[in-house]
Design a protein around this motif. Structure first.
Motif, short mmCIF file in Angstrom:
data_model
loop_
_atom_site.label_atom_id
_atom_site.label_comp_id
_atom_site.label_asym_id
_atom_site.label_seq_id
_atom_site.Cartn_x
_atom_site.Cartn_y
_atom_site.Cartn_z
N GLN A 119 36.53 38.89 29.09
CA GLN A 119 37.75 38.07 29.02
C GLN A 119 37.83 37.24 27.74
O GLN A 119 38.85 36.60 27.49
CB GLN A 119 37.84 37.12 30.23
CG GLN A 119 37.98 37.82 31.57
CD GLN A 119 39.32 38.53 31.73
OE1 GLN A 119 40.30 38.21 31.05
NE2 GLN A 119 39.38 39.49 32.62
N THR A 145 31.55 47.24 32.25
CA THR A 145 30.75 47.62 33.42
C THR A 145 29.61 48.54 33.02
O THR A 145 28.46 48.33 33.40
CB THR A 145 31.65 48.31 34.47
OG1 THR A 145 32.69 47.42 34.82
CG2 THR A 145 30.87 48.72 35.70
N ASN A 190 37.14 35.47 34.70
CA ASN A 190 38.39 36.25 34.86
C ASN A 190 39.29 35.67 35.95
O ASN A 190 40.44 36.07 36.06
CB ASN A 190 38.07 37.72 35.18
CG ASN A 190 37.36 37.89 36.51
OD1 ASN A 190 36.36 37.23 36.77
ND2 ASN A 190 37.87 38.78 37.34
N SER A 242 35.12 45.25 27.08
CA SER A 242 35.90 46.47 27.32
C SER A 242 37.06 46.54 26.34
O SER A 242 37.71 45.52 26.10
CB SER A 242 36.53 46.44 28.72
OG SER A 242 35.55 46.48 29.71
N HIS A 257 32.10 38.20 37.65
CA HIS A 257 32.76 39.42 38.11
C HIS A 257 31.67 40.30 38.75
O HIS A 257 30.50 40.25 38.33
CB HIS A 257 33.35 40.13 36.89
CG HIS A 257 34.19 41.32 37.17
ND1 HIS A 257 33.66 42.56 37.46
CD2 HIS A 257 35.54 41.48 37.18
CE1 HIS A 257 34.65 43.42 37.63
NE2 HIS A 257 35.80 42.79 37.47
N ASP A 295 28.83 38.26 29.26
CA ASP A 295 29.93 39.16 29.58
C ASP A 295 31.18 38.63 28.87
O ASP A 295 31.77 37.64 29.28
CB ASP A 295 30.11 39.18 31.10
CG ASP A 295 31.35 39.95 31.53
OD1 ASP A 295 32.08 40.46 30.66
OD2 ASP A 295 31.58 40.04 32.75
N HIS A 335 39.96 47.98 26.88
CA HIS A 335 41.30 47.95 27.48
C HIS A 335 41.89 46.55 27.69
O HIS A 335 43.09 46.42 27.89
CB HIS A 335 41.32 48.74 28.80
CG HIS A 335 40.59 48.07 29.92
ND1 HIS A 335 41.24 47.25 30.81
CD2 HIS A 335 39.29 48.07 30.30
CE1 HIS A 335 40.35 46.80 31.71
NE2 HIS A 335 39.18 47.28 31.40
N LYS A 336 41.04 45.53 27.63
CA LYS A 336 41.57 44.16 27.71
C LYS A 336 41.87 43.63 26.31
O LYS A 336 42.29 42.50 26.13
CB LYS A 336 40.57 43.25 28.42
CG LYS A 336 40.34 43.64 29.89
CD LYS A 336 39.38 42.70 30.56
CE LYS A 336 38.75 43.29 31.79
NZ LYS A 336 39.56 43.16 33.00
N1 PMP Z 1 33.69 41.16 33.52
C1 PMP Z 1 34.83 40.48 33.57
C2 PMP Z 1 34.80 38.99 33.36
C3 PMP Z 1 36.03 41.15 33.79
O1 PMP Z 1 37.17 40.47 33.84
C4 PMP Z 1 36.02 42.55 33.95
C5 PMP Z 1 37.29 43.33 34.21
N2 PMP Z 1 38.12 42.78 35.17
C6 PMP Z 1 34.79 43.21 33.88
C7 PMP Z 1 33.65 42.48 33.67
C8 PMP Z 1 34.68 44.68 34.05
O2 PMP Z 1 35.33 45.33 33.02
P1 PMP Z 1 35.62 46.91 33.10
O3 PMP Z 1 36.20 47.13 34.46
O4 PMP Z 1 36.60 47.12 32.02
O5 PMP Z 1 34.34 47.60 32.89
#
Ligand code: PMP
Length: 405
Positions: free
Chosen positions: A204, A95, A176, A224, A123, A201, A226-227
Motif C-alpha cells: 500500500q 503475496t 490496507n 505488487s 494483511h 510489506d 497492480h496497486k
Molecule cells: N499486503 C497488503 C497491505 C495489501 O493491501 C495487499 C493487497 N490487498 C497484499 C499484501 C497482497 O497483495 P497481492 O494480492 O497483490 O499479492
C-alpha cells in the motif's frame, strides 16, 4: 514535472470514463487495485503486437530485445526503490514475494523455538506465510498487538516482544484497512539491534510515498504492480543481495540453473535463482512503464491532492447519523467506516447502484477486525485520479444509503 493537475492526470485513465448502472463511475477502490493509465495499457499491446519473445534463451533478435527490455524494467524497479539491481527479484506480486521470503529465507534460517513477530494489522498475505513456515520449522509467530484506540502500533510493545529468540519482524509499511503508516524506520533499527531481520510489506505504500530502501534499511521489501498502475500478475521482492545470495531457491525449473544433471544441479546466481520458468515479461515491462508514468507526475502535489480529498470526505460524512470511522488516520488515502445496525456489504451494494465503487468486508485482515470487534467495514480508498466531485458524489451516496437502510 509540471504542477499536479487532477484534470490532466485523469485523462490518462480511459476506464474512469465509463458508466456503472447508468451513472458515471466513481472509483474509490484503488487500495484493492488501481486503474491503469493508457501508457501502461499500450505497452502491453505493443509488446504482444511486435516484441513478444521468450527471455534469456535463444539468440534471435526478438529474444535479445525482449530480454533487454525485461532487464531494463528490473533496473527501473531498482531505481524506483533506490535499490541495487541485484536486489530485485520478479514475483507475481506481494503475496508471492512474502511466500518466497518465508520458504527460502525463513525455512532455512529458523529453528524450533525461534520467534517471528507479526503485527496484528497485517494483511493475511503477511501472516499466513509465517504460520506455514512456523509449522515447518517449529518456530513461533508472535503477535504485535495493535492499539485499538489509535489503530497504530506502540513501539514500547515491540521493546517487550523483542527477545533473544526473535529472528524476524514482519510489518506493513501502510495498512490496507486504515491507512496507518507504521514507523518502519524505527522498527527496523530496533529489530536490527536485537539481531532480527525485517520484512516490510510495501503493497500500500509504494504508490503513496517515495521509497528508499537503502536509507530505510529493511532486509526485505515487497510490493505488487497492480496497486501501482501496472497489471496484475507482476510484482517485486527487494532483498539485501547478501541475503539473497545465501538463500536456497524455492521453485525449481528452467532459467534458475547453471547446469542440471541427474547427479546434481548447480543453481544460477540471484535473482535468476528465484525466477524459475518463463516470467511475466509483458507484466514486467508494463510495470516499468507504470513507474515511468508515475515519475512524470508531481508526486508531492498528488499526495497533497489525495490528503485534501480525504479531508473533504471526513468532513462530508461527519453529519451522517450512526456512522463511525474505523481507525481514522488523518492525511491517509483511505477512510474505513461502519454505520451502526447496517451491514457493510449492504452499504457497498447501494453505493455501487449509484456508480460508486468501494470495498466492503474484512479486507483480508481478520486479526485486525477481531481486535477492533467488528466483522468488517466499508473502505473508501482514494487515488491521484479522484476528484472533489467523486468525493461529493460518494458522500451523497452514503447519505442516501444510510437513509434507505
Ligand atoms: N499486503 C497488503 C497491505 C495489501 O493491501 C495487499 C493487497 N490487498 C497484499 C499484501 C497482497 O497483495 P497481492 O494480492 O497483490 O499479492
Amino acid at each position: 514535472n509540471r504542477h499536479f493537475d487532477v484534470n490532466i492526470t485523469r485523462r490518462d485513465f480511459p476506464s474512469l470514463a465509463q458508466k456503472i448502472h447508468d451513472k458515471p463511475l466513481v472509483y474509490l477502490d484503488s487500495a484493492a487495485t488501481s486503474q491503469k493509465p493508457l501508457a501502461v495499457i499500450e505497452s502491453i499491446s505493443q509488446y504482444y503486437s511486435g516484441a513478444n519473445a521468450n527471455v534469456h534463451r535463444g539468440s534471435h533478435s526478438l529474444t535479445a530485445s525482449a530480454t533487454n527490455r525485461f532487464e531494463t524494467a528490473r533496473k527501473t524497479v531498482a531505481d524506483f526503490l533506490n535499490a541495487p539491481v541485484e536486489g530485485i527479484v520478479w514475483t507475481r506480486g506481494a503475496t508471492e514475494a512474502l511466500n518466497l521470503i518465508a520458504q527460502s529465507y525463513a525455512r532455512q534460517n529458523l529453528d524450533q523455538g525461534d520467534e517471528i513477530i507479526v503485527t496484528e494489522m497485517e494483511h493475511h498475505a503477511n501472516i499466513v506465510p509465517w504460520q506455514l513456515v512456523a509449522e515447518q520449522t517449529g518456530a513461533k509467530v508472535v503477535k504485535w498487538p495493535v492499539n485499538t484506540k489509535t489503530c497504530q502500533l506502540d513501539l514500547a510493545e515491540l521493546d517487550n516482544l523483542l527477545t533473544q529468540k526473535t529472528r524476524m519482524v514482519c510489518i506493513a509499511h501502510i495498512s490496507n484497512v486504515t491507512g496507518t503508516r507504521n514507523p518502519v524506520e524505527t522498527v527496523i533499527e530496533k529489530a536490527h539491534q536485537a539481531g532480527a531481520v525485517v520484512v516490510v510489506d510495501g503493497a500500500q505504500a509504494v504508490v503513496h510515498e517515495k521509497i528508499n530502501v537503502t536509507a530505510m534499511n529493511p532486509d526485505f521489501y515487497v510490493f505488487s504492480g497492480h496497486k501501482l498502475f501496472a497489471p496484475a500478475g507482476i510484482g517485486a521482492l527487494y532483498g539485501k543481495p547478501s541475503l539473497l545470495e545465501a538463500m536456497p531457491p524455492w521453485h525449481g525449473g528452467g532459467k534458475m540453473v547453471e547446469k542440471v544433471s541427474f547427479s546434481g544441479t548447480q543453481y544460477a546466481q540471484s535473482p535468476a535463482k528465484f525466477e524459475a520458468g518463463t516470467p511475466n515479461v509483458a507484466g514486467a515491462i508494463a510495470l516499468g512503464e507504470a513507474i515511468h508514468w508515475l515519475s512524470s507526475i508531481d508526486r508531492k502535489g498528488a499526495e497533497a491532492h489525495i490528503a485534501a480529498l480525504q479531508n473533504q470526505l471526513i468532513e462530508g460524512i461527519q453529519g451522517i447519523e450512526n456512522l463511525r470511522v474505523v481507525g481514522l488516520q488523518n492525511g491517509a488515502s483511505v477512510v474505513a467506516f461502519n454505520i451502526d445496525g447496517v451491514h457493510h456489504s449492504d452499504i457497498a451494494t447501494l453505493l455501487d447502484q449509484q456508480g460508486v465503487a468501494v470495498r466492503s468486508g474484512h479486507h483480508c485482515a481478520h486479526p485486525l477486525m477481531n481486535a477492533l470487534g467488528i466483522n468488517g467495514c466499508v473502505r473508501i480508498s482514494i487515488a491521484l485520479y479522484n476528484t472533489k466531485k467523486d468525493i461529493s458524489h460518494c458522500v451523497a451516496a452514503i447519505q442516501k444509503a444510510s437513509d434507505l437502510l
